[in-house]
Design a protein around this motif. Sequence first.
Motif, PDB file in Angstrom:
ATOM      1  N   ASP A 121      49.971  -6.772  49.565  1.00 28.51           N
ATOM      2  CA  ASP A 121      50.484  -6.428  48.232  1.00 28.51           C
ATOM      3  C   ASP A 121      52.013  -6.451  48.174  1.00 28.51           C
ATOM      4  OD1 ASP A 121      47.968  -6.176  47.146  1.00 28.51           O
ATOM      5  OD2 ASP A 121      47.898  -3.994  47.280  1.00 28.51           O
ATOM      6  N   ASN A 122      52.640  -6.901  49.251  1.00 24.00           N
ATOM      7  CA  ASN A 122      54.102  -7.037  49.327  1.00 24.00           C
ATOM      8  C   ASN A 122      54.855  -5.722  49.167  1.00 24.00           C
ATOM      9  OD1 ASN A 122      54.320  -9.857  49.841  1.00 24.00           O
ATOM     10  ND2 ASN A 122      53.701 -10.193  47.718  1.00 24.00           N
ATOM     11  N   ILE A 123      54.259  -4.646  49.625  1.00 19.54           N
ATOM     12  CA  ILE A 123      54.944  -3.357  49.648  1.00 19.54           C
ATOM     13  C   ILE A 123      55.692  -3.226  50.979  1.00 19.54           C
ATOM     14  CG2 ILE A 123      54.673  -0.843  49.537  1.00 19.54           C
ATOM     15  CD1 ILE A 123      53.909  -2.269  46.909  1.00 19.54           C
ATOM     16  N   LEU A 124      55.066  -3.733  52.041  1.00 18.63           N
ATOM     17  CA  LEU A 124      55.664  -3.696  53.379  1.00 18.63           C
ATOM     18  C   LEU A 124      56.037  -5.092  53.843  1.00 18.63           C
ATOM     19  CD1 LEU A 124      53.281  -1.340  55.420  1.00 18.63           C
ATOM     20  CD2 LEU A 124      55.317  -0.727  54.116  1.00 18.63           C
ATOM     21  N   ILE A 125      56.972  -5.108  54.789  1.00 19.75           N
ATOM     22  CA  ILE A 125      57.350  -6.332  55.498  1.00 19.75           C
ATOM     23  C   ILE A 125      57.137  -6.052  56.983  1.00 19.75           C
ATOM     24  CG2 ILE A 125      59.244  -7.885  56.102  1.00 19.75           C
ATOM     25  CD1 ILE A 125      60.561  -7.051  53.441  1.00 19.75           C
ATOM     26  N   ARG A 126      56.609  -7.036  57.672  1.00 24.30           N
ATOM     27  CA  ARG A 126      56.405  -6.890  59.116  1.00 24.30           C
ATOM     28  C   ARG A 126      57.276  -7.902  59.838  1.00 24.30           C
ATOM     29  NH1 ARG A 126      50.667  -6.981  62.352  1.00 24.30           N
ATOM     30  NH2 ARG A 126      51.561  -6.608  64.405  1.00 24.30           N
ATOM     31  N   GLU A 127      58.058  -7.390  60.768  1.00 21.01           N
ATOM     32  CA  GLU A 127      58.844  -8.248  61.656  1.00 21.01           C
ATOM     33  C   GLU A 127      58.486  -7.855  63.078  1.00 21.01           C
ATOM     34  OE1 GLU A 127      63.008  -8.048  60.777  1.00 21.01           O
ATOM     35  OE2 GLU A 127      62.711  -8.667  58.703  1.00 21.01           O
ATOM     36  N   ASN A 128      57.820  -8.759  63.762  1.00 19.22           N
ATOM     37  CA  ASN A 128      57.278  -8.481  65.096  1.00 19.22           C
ATOM     38  C   ASN A 128      56.363  -7.267  65.009  1.00 19.22           C
ATOM     39  OD1 ASN A 128      58.711 -10.672  66.205  1.00 19.22           O
ATOM     40  ND2 ASN A 128      60.538  -9.402  66.351  1.00 19.22           N
ATOM     41  N   ASP A 129      56.702  -6.198  65.702  1.00 19.71           N
ATOM     42  CA  ASP A 129      55.858  -5.004  65.681  1.00 19.71           C
ATOM     43  C   ASP A 129      56.455  -3.905  64.804  1.00 19.71           C
ATOM     44  OD1 ASP A 129      53.590  -3.524  66.486  1.00 19.71           O
ATOM     45  OD2 ASP A 129      54.810  -2.427  67.942  1.00 19.71           O
ATOM     46  N   ARG A 130      57.437  -4.235  63.978  1.00 26.13           N
ATOM     47  CA  ARG A 130      58.130  -3.249  63.147  1.00 26.13           C
ATOM     48  C   ARG A 130      57.720  -3.427  61.682  1.00 26.13           C
ATOM     49  NH1 ARG A 130      60.180   0.212  66.343  1.00 26.13           N
ATOM     50  NH2 ARG A 130      61.657   0.980  64.836  1.00 26.13           N
ATOM     51  N   LEU A 131      57.594  -2.308  60.997  1.00 29.43           N
ATOM     52  CA  LEU A 131      57.266  -2.319  59.576  1.00 29.43           C
ATOM     53  C   LEU A 131      58.433  -1.743  58.781  1.00 29.43           C
ATOM     54  CD1 LEU A 131      53.594  -1.010  59.705  1.00 29.43           C
ATOM     55  CD2 LEU A 131      54.337  -3.345  59.243  1.00 29.43           C
ATOM     56  N   PHE A 132      58.687  -2.341  57.614  1.00 27.63           N
ATOM     57  CA  PHE A 132      59.744  -1.920  56.700  1.00 27.63           C
ATOM     58  C   PHE A 132      59.173  -1.907  55.287  1.00 27.63           C
ATOM     59  CE2 PHE A 132      61.448  -4.511  60.077  1.00 27.63           C
ATOM     60  CZ  PHE A 132      62.602  -3.869  60.491  1.00 27.63           C
ATOM     61  N   LEU A 133      59.747  -1.092  54.423  1.00 25.08           N
ATOM     62  CA  LEU A 133      59.433  -1.201  53.001  1.00 25.08           C
ATOM     63  C   LEU A 133      60.190  -2.396  52.449  1.00 25.08           C
ATOM     64  CD1 LEU A 133      59.632   2.518  51.845  1.00 25.08           C
ATOM     65  CD2 LEU A 133      57.602   1.072  51.857  1.00 25.08           C
ATOM     66  N   LYS A 134      59.530  -3.179  51.638  1.00 22.99           N
ATOM     67  CA  LYS A 134      60.183  -4.362  51.074  1.00 22.99           C
ATOM     68  C   LYS A 134      61.322  -3.958  50.145  1.00 22.99           C
ATOM     69  CE  LYS A 134      59.349  -8.708  48.766  1.00 22.99           C
ATOM     70  NZ  LYS A 134      58.333  -9.655  48.317  1.00 22.99           N
ATOM     71  N   ASN A 135      61.087  -2.940  49.327  1.00 24.96           N
ATOM     72  CA  ASN A 135      62.119  -2.509  48.389  1.00 24.96           C
ATOM     73  C   ASN A 135      62.122  -0.980  48.293  1.00 24.96           C
ATOM     74  OD1 ASN A 135      63.905  -2.133  46.306  1.00 24.96           O
ATOM     75  ND2 ASN A 135      63.105  -3.829  45.092  1.00 24.96           N
ATOM     76  N   PRO A 136      62.756  -0.314  49.253  1.00 21.69           N
ATOM     77  CA  PRO A 136      62.725   1.154  49.259  1.00 21.69           C
ATOM     78  C   PRO A 136      63.344   1.791  48.010  1.00 21.69           C
ATOM     79  CG  PRO A 136      64.148   0.310  51.011  1.00 21.69           C
ATOM     80  CD  PRO A 136      63.484  -0.858  50.381  1.00 21.69           C
TER      81      PRO A 136
END
Length: 165
Positions: A121-136
């Motif tokens: 749903d494009n709420i999170l972004i995954r880079e390798n094993d790390r998760l980020f909010l796409k637009n905090p």
Amino acid sequence: MTDETDPRTILIHIIESEPGLHFRALQRKTGMAVGQLEYHLYKLEKEDEIMIRKDGRYKRYFLIASSDNTKKILGYHLRNKISRNIIMLLLRKREMSIQALNERMKDREKLDEAIKVLLSDNILIRENDRLFLKNPDSVKEYIRKSRKSFLEELSDSLIDMLDEE
């Protein structure tokens, strides 16, 4: 011209202002009888005015014609306990490894499913094993604007829980 006393118009306004409400919350807000509310929600769904998304034992209601689909999806996730916990942790920490999330959450299977849906749903972004909010920033803004409805949601959940005892 629409009739502001029409039950379907009332439902559309409520669902538009608070996407993701469940049936009991809609019933409380409208004061409609169960059968009346079921009928109008059924008609709105058949007329492609609203969509229903199942969330565990709840059905959550959203407008199809909503101008901001991201808010609708975010509202859904913030009403889901596991997704909300992930989002809140990422708001505080900015990023987390999946392993760190696994250590904080009890049910790994539900966590994995929630992460998968949040990513799709494009709420999170995954880079390798790390998760980020796409637009905090938009998440914070949505929470600020929706604070009242979340408090109502919590009280509705408490009432539902007490009703089951």
